[in-house]
Motif scaffolding. Structure first.
Motif, PDB file in Angstrom:
ATOM      1  N   VAL A  13       0.837  -1.200   0.000  1.00 53.04           N
ATOM      2  CA  VAL A  13       0.000   0.000   0.000  1.00 53.04           C
ATOM      3  C   VAL A  13       0.873   1.251   0.000  1.00 53.04           C
ATOM      4  CG1 VAL A  13      -1.660   1.324   1.357  1.00 53.04           C
ATOM      5  CG2 VAL A  13      -1.957  -1.122   1.091  1.00 53.04           C
ATOM      6  N   TYR A  14       1.980   1.186   0.769  1.00 53.36           N
ATOM      7  CA  TYR A  14       2.892   2.325   0.833  1.00 53.36           C
ATOM      8  C   TYR A  14       3.536   2.564  -0.534  1.00 53.36           C
ATOM      9  CZ  TYR A  14       6.469   5.442   2.629  1.00 53.36           C
ATOM     10  OH  TYR A  14       7.262   6.526   2.866  1.00 53.36           O
ATOM     11  N   ALA A  15       3.941   1.486  -1.204  1.00 50.95           N
ATOM     12  CA  ALA A  15       4.540   1.608  -2.534  1.00 50.95           C
ATOM     13  C   ALA A  15       3.530   2.215  -3.508  1.00 50.95           C
ATOM     14  CB  ALA A  15       5.001   0.236  -3.017  1.00 50.95           C
ATOM     15  N   LEU A  16       2.297   1.781  -3.376  1.00 52.17           N
ATOM     16  CA  LEU A  16       1.230   2.272  -4.242  1.00 52.17           C
ATOM     17  C   LEU A  16       1.015   3.764  -4.024  1.00 52.17           C
ATOM     18  CD1 LEU A  16      -0.789   0.972  -6.241  1.00 52.17           C
ATOM     19  CD2 LEU A  16      -2.463   0.946  -4.394  1.00 52.17           C
ATOM     20  N   LYS A  45       3.666  10.433  -7.003  1.00 52.85           N
ATOM     21  CA  LYS A  45       4.971  10.741  -7.605  1.00 52.85           C
ATOM     22  C   LYS A  45       4.919  12.018  -8.448  1.00 52.85           C
ATOM     23  CE  LYS A  45       6.697   8.099 -10.695  1.00 52.85           C
ATOM     24  NZ  LYS A  45       6.998   6.870 -11.397  1.00 52.85           N
ATOM     25  N   ASP A  46       3.881  12.124  -9.272  1.00 53.61           N
ATOM     26  CA  ASP A  46       3.832  13.227 -10.248  1.00 53.61           C
ATOM     27  C   ASP A  46       3.124  14.456  -9.743  1.00 53.61           C
ATOM     28  OD1 ASP A  46       5.182  11.571 -11.964  1.00 53.61           O
ATOM     29  OD2 ASP A  46       3.306  10.647 -12.674  1.00 53.61           O
ATOM     30  N   VAL A  47       2.589  14.360  -8.517  1.00 54.94           N
ATOM     31  CA  VAL A  47       1.876  15.522  -7.972  1.00 54.94           C
ATOM     32  C   VAL A  47       2.888  16.476  -7.345  1.00 54.94           C
ATOM     33  CG1 VAL A  47       0.095  16.263  -6.354  1.00 54.94           C
ATOM     34  CG2 VAL A  47      -0.102  14.036  -7.478  1.00 54.94           C
TER      35      VAL A  47
END
Ligand code: HEC
Length: 270
Positions: A257-260, A266-268
């Motif tokens: 969940v953390y990786a998700l 990432k792009d925000v």
């Protein structure tokens, strides 16, 4: 993060040790029982100790011999090593002595030990096994620091040695309590005449050693108590195993969940 975890662990440890003190009461300090419920070898040794040294007086009438397969023994091992007499595997751990005979011989019938671990707790039982000492003033010749004037003789005396009571006198309670803490094991603080306080502990008699070293005897006692804890709550092992699997599942899930989350954000721009 690391600091938070450390603080949490420290808080838990402090909580655990405070519990131990509370369980020992104001004047009796118990050593924590070094028992591990998932240690199958310890449980098996404990079963052997129980059958050899306790089952002639105490029953465990809610425990069936076949249940010992839960601690990793085979039917054949149970039959060959733990069942004396013509019992069936489905039989419970009963005892030949009747309560009336118990009263006649000991003054008190030896109680059934099926749920003793739930009544007394493992720390009490462990210290009870360490608490016996020779006492010429008692009817049986034995006494126990954890259970004063107990009617049970010290049936393990050949292993541990007869042991003796060692007493130290102090002027005030504070000093006595500090001395008891310094013993780091089973000790009792008791009031003495003249407003004084004594600290009592059980020690080996140098003139009469047992067949076991003290550390060996403590393992023997811990295995026995581990087994009594199993007898009192046989399904606990399964609960612990399931609990460990659930926790591992949660750890893996958290990582995913953390990786998700990192991927999503990432792009925000922050
Ligand atoms: C010779 C008979 C005998 C043997 C063998 C024996 N006991 Fe006992 N046990 C007694 C008697 C009698 C009592 C009752 C003591 C009392 O209430 O004063 C007792 C009491 C106890 C108690 C305290 C129960 C309570 O009231 O909370 C425990 C625990 C116990 N025994 C464990 C054991 C264990 C473990 C073994 C095996 C190492 C064992 N006993 C072997 C006779 C025996």
């Amino acid at each position: 993060m690391k600091k938070t975890i450390l603080t949490l662990v420290a808080a838990l440890l402090v909580g655990a040790s405070m519990q131990a003190t509370a369980a020992g009461g104001a004047d009796l300090r118990l050593a924590p029982a070094p028992v591990h419920r998932l240690d199958a070898e310890s449980l098996q040794r404990g079963a052997r100790n129980f059958v050899n040294y306790c089952l002639n007086c105490h029953s465990a009438q809610y425990m069936r011999y076949e249940r010992l397969q839960d601690i990793g023994l085979t039917e054949q091992q149970i039959k060959d090593n733990l069942m004396f007499g013509a019992d069936k595997l489905g039989a419970t751990m009963t005892v030949a002595m009747t309560p009336a005979e118990g009263v006649k011989w000991f003054g008190v019938a030896p109680p059934d030990l099926s749920v003793i671990s739930r009544v007394r707790g493992v720390d009490w039982l462990y210290n009870y096994m360490l608490g016996f000492y020779a006492d010429s003033k008692s009817a049986t010749g034995w006494n126990n620091l954890v259970f004063p004037s107990v009617a049970m003789p010290h049936v393990l005396w050949e292993l541990s040695g007869p042991n003796r009571l060692v007493e130290q006198e102090f002027d005030d309670h504070g000093k006595a309590a500090a001395a008891a803490i310094a013993i780091k094991g089973l000790a009792r603080v008791a009031p003495a005449p003249g407003g004084k306080w004594i600290v009592q502990q059980v020690a080996a008699d140098p003139d009469a050693p047992g067949t076991m070293q003290s550390v060996e005897y403590r393992t023997f006692a811990a295995d026995l108590v581990n087994f009594l804890d199993f007898v009192g709550e046989p399904t606990k092992n399964k609960r612990i195993s399931i609990g460990i699997v659930v926790l591992m599942y949660l750890v893996v899930l958290f990582a995913l969940v953390y990786a998700l989350k990192r991927l999503y954000w990432k792009d925000v721009p922050h």
